[in-house]
Design a protein around this motif. Structure first.
Motif, PDB file in Angstrom:
ATOM      1  N   GLU A   1       0.806  -1.215   0.000  1.00 33.76           N
ATOM      2  CA  GLU A   1       0.000   0.000   0.000  1.00 33.76           C
ATOM      3  C   GLU A   1       0.841   1.268   0.000  1.00 33.76           C
ATOM      4  O   GLU A   1       0.462   2.279  -0.538  1.00 33.76           O
ATOM      5  CB  GLU A   1      -0.932   0.008   1.213  1.00 33.76           C
ATOM      6  N   HIS A   2       1.995   1.171   0.637  1.00 30.30           N
ATOM      7  CA  HIS A   2       2.826   2.370   0.761  1.00 30.30           C
ATOM      8  C   HIS A   2       3.607   2.658  -0.517  1.00 30.30           C
ATOM      9  O   HIS A   2       4.208   3.699  -0.648  1.00 30.30           O
ATOM     10  CB  HIS A   2       3.781   2.231   1.943  1.00 30.30           C
ATOM     11  N   GLU A   3       3.588   1.698  -1.455  1.00 31.52           N
ATOM     12  CA  GLU A   3       4.316   1.930  -2.701  1.00 31.52           C
ATOM     13  C   GLU A   3       3.470   2.781  -3.635  1.00 31.52           C
ATOM     14  O   GLU A   3       2.259   2.682  -3.640  1.00 31.52           O
ATOM     15  CB  GLU A   3       4.656   0.588  -3.363  1.00 31.52           C
ATOM     16  N   ALA A   4       4.116   3.565  -4.439  1.00 29.56           N
ATOM     17  CA  ALA A   4       3.391   4.494  -5.312  1.00 29.56           C
ATOM     18  C   ALA A   4       2.616   3.737  -6.393  1.00 29.56           C
ATOM     19  O   ALA A   4       2.985   2.655  -6.773  1.00 29.56           O
ATOM     20  CB  ALA A   4       4.363   5.444  -5.960  1.00 29.56           C
TER      21      ALA A   4
END
Lengths: 439, 79
Positions: B76-79
């Protein structure tokens, strides 16, 4: 030496008021020192990175938080809010920074021992930063990582007997005033009603199926200390049916200066001797009071429960004995636009603990059924009421229109006759009509 | 409608739509199930418990998605 330079945040510290930046810096230093030898489960410099990220946001004029996430604890659709930062290389401590909402005990009554336990758990498994309390009342844990969520939830529920609060399209954590525990004005037991409904509506609190957020708030009297009238989709405000109780001797005591008005509040400067006419009688919004020959009289039929006279002379005036609550609906307080106050739906209902507050629950559940079916996505109850009309709300709750529902005569005539309520319906004999009325 | 039948109906309905989006409002699920919200909620909750659906929350609004569709917690934290 701070990890990141924060000149803009430092400016906040220079002002005359206490700043959250002071608190964060102090805590960042304590966390780095770790005198308690805590085995931190998330990065030790999380607070430094948070300040660094905030500084960057101030400099850029934009947020660096991404929106939402699927993180949570098993079976719960609320209570945890996924937060991720879009600068994880520079600020790895806050790459994952999820929020947890802990349901506040009714009336926010808790012991310091309880707060210590909460804080110990949060220092160990989270950032240690809290928001006591959030605007809905929850104890808010700011920032942890995904693997910590279930661990924290287990500790909260199994060791502390403590549940998570509401977030998302759920019933939000119900919130109440301190009530009869400390306040002589409380017209019902706010804590019991708040606690009972919180337990009874667990499914609505944790498993989202509403169009949007939904808030209950409980005020023991019309002073409305939790501001339910301004921000709860359903507000429960204590009131009374009979007359305000007057102690004429105490009234004389106020007039003579024996008792300080407002129980001594606002006494920081000399306002001159207490003038009952100027400070009470003339300020009554419905002009239903008079003071003649040393006697105070109230025309209770005209009283709108503004509480001013009772607040000024609490020794002399008390709410009546036949107490209950009024139900108002549709308030909301969005940050940007569209704030709305509650509209009166039920002028008076008895607060009956013995039957589990059934009369109150009947109103709540009828409203939910309507809103769940008719409400658009992200539409608050107050907006649905505006869209479909107050009359529709009366229909779905089975409440008969009463004069108290009308805000201003001829201004909002939302109550219309229906065909089956009119003798003969809408059909009429035109020939018969024309006999008496020319074209 | 039996649970198994409703479950399949919802999975089929959501799978058809997953080309354009991976998260859905509760009302979308109730529409697919052609049920009243309270009845649909029972099915949806059971499917969450069974690990077929998962919650997504922005903080203010909740949505549902088929588990595994769209971005996952780990990414989720990846772009």
């Amino acid at each position: 030496m701070a990890k990141h330079k924060t000149p803009l945040l430092d400016q906040l510290v220079s002002g005359p008021w206490p700043s959250f930046v002071d608190d964060m810096k102090q805590y960042a230093a304590a966390r780095a020192k770790n005198e308690k030898k805590i085995e931190y489960q998330i990065p030790v410099d999380v607070v430094d990175d948070l300040m660094g990220l905030l500084e960057l946001s101030y400099a850029d004029g934009t947020t660096h938080w991404k929106h939402g996430g699927i993180v949570g604890v098993f079976g719960y659709g609320g209570g945890v809010i996924g937060r991720y930062c879009d600068q994880p290389e520079t600020f790895p401590g806050v790459a994952h920074f999820h929020t947890m909402r802990v349901a506040q005990p009714a009336g926010k009554f808790y012991k310091s021992e309880y707060v210590r336990k909460l804080c110990d758990l949060w220092e160990f498994r989270g950032s240690g930063l809290t928001n006591m309390h959030g605007s809905t009342g929850d104890i808010i844990f700011l920032g942890t990582q995904t693997p910590q969520l279930e661990e924290i939830f287990y500790e909260l529920t199994h060791t502390m007997g403590q549940d998570l609060g509401g977030s998302g399209s759920n019933l939000r954590t119900p919130s109440d005033c301190i009530g009869q525990a400390r306040c002589e004005f409380a017209c019902y037991d706010t804590q019991d009603l708040c606690h009972t409904l919180t337990n009874d509506y667990q499914d609505e609190l944790h498993r989202p199926a509403f169009p949007y957020k939904f808030k209950f708030k409980f005020d023991g009297c019309p002073n409305c200390c939790v501001a339910s009238i301004a921000r709860a989709d359903i507000s429960f405000i204590g009131t009374w049916k009979d007359d305000i109780r007057i102690d004429q001797e105490a009234v004389a005591g106020y007039v003579s200066g024996k008792f300080k008005p407002n129980a001594g509040a606002h006494a920081g400067r000399d306002w001159g001797p207490f003038d009952i006419v100027k400070e009470v009688i003339d300020l009554c919004p419905t002009e239903c009071m008079k003071y003649e020959n040393g006697k105070l009289a109230i025309n209770n039929k005209e009283c709108t429960r503004c509480m001013h006279c009772i607040n000024v002379m609490p020794r002399a005036l008390r709410p009546g004995k036949e107490t209950g609550l009024s139900i108002l609906v549709g308030a909301k307080a969005p940050i940007l636009d569209g704030a709305q106050m509650g509209s009166l739906l039920v002028p008076f209902v008895e607060v009956n603990k013995e039957d589990g507050y059934q009369a109150i629950k009947d109103v709540i559940e009828a409203i939910w059924d309507w809103w769940m079916e008719e409400g658009k996505n992200r539409e608050r109850l107050g907006e649905l009421m505006k869209r479909q009309g107050f009359q529709k709300l009366l229909e779905v709750t089975g409440i008969k229109p009463v004069p108290q529902h009308v805000k201003e005569p001829r201004h909002n005539p939302y109550i219309f006759w229906k065909e089956d309520e009119v003798e003969g319906g809408w059909e009429r004999d035109v020939t018969e009509y024309r006999k008496h009325h020319q074209r | 409608m039996e649970y198994e039948e409703a479950k399949q109906k919802l999975i089929d309905g959501l799978t058809k739509k997953t080309k354009s989006k991976s998260k859905f409002y509760f009302s979308d699920l109730a529409d697919i199930l052609e049920m009243k919200p309270r009845d649909a909620k029972k099915i949806v909750n059971q499917m969450v418990t069974d690990g077929i659906l998962e919650f997504w929350s922005s903080g203010s609004t909740s949505m549902y998605g088929l588990k595994g569709m769209g971005k996952q917690a780990a990414a989720e934290h990846e772009a």
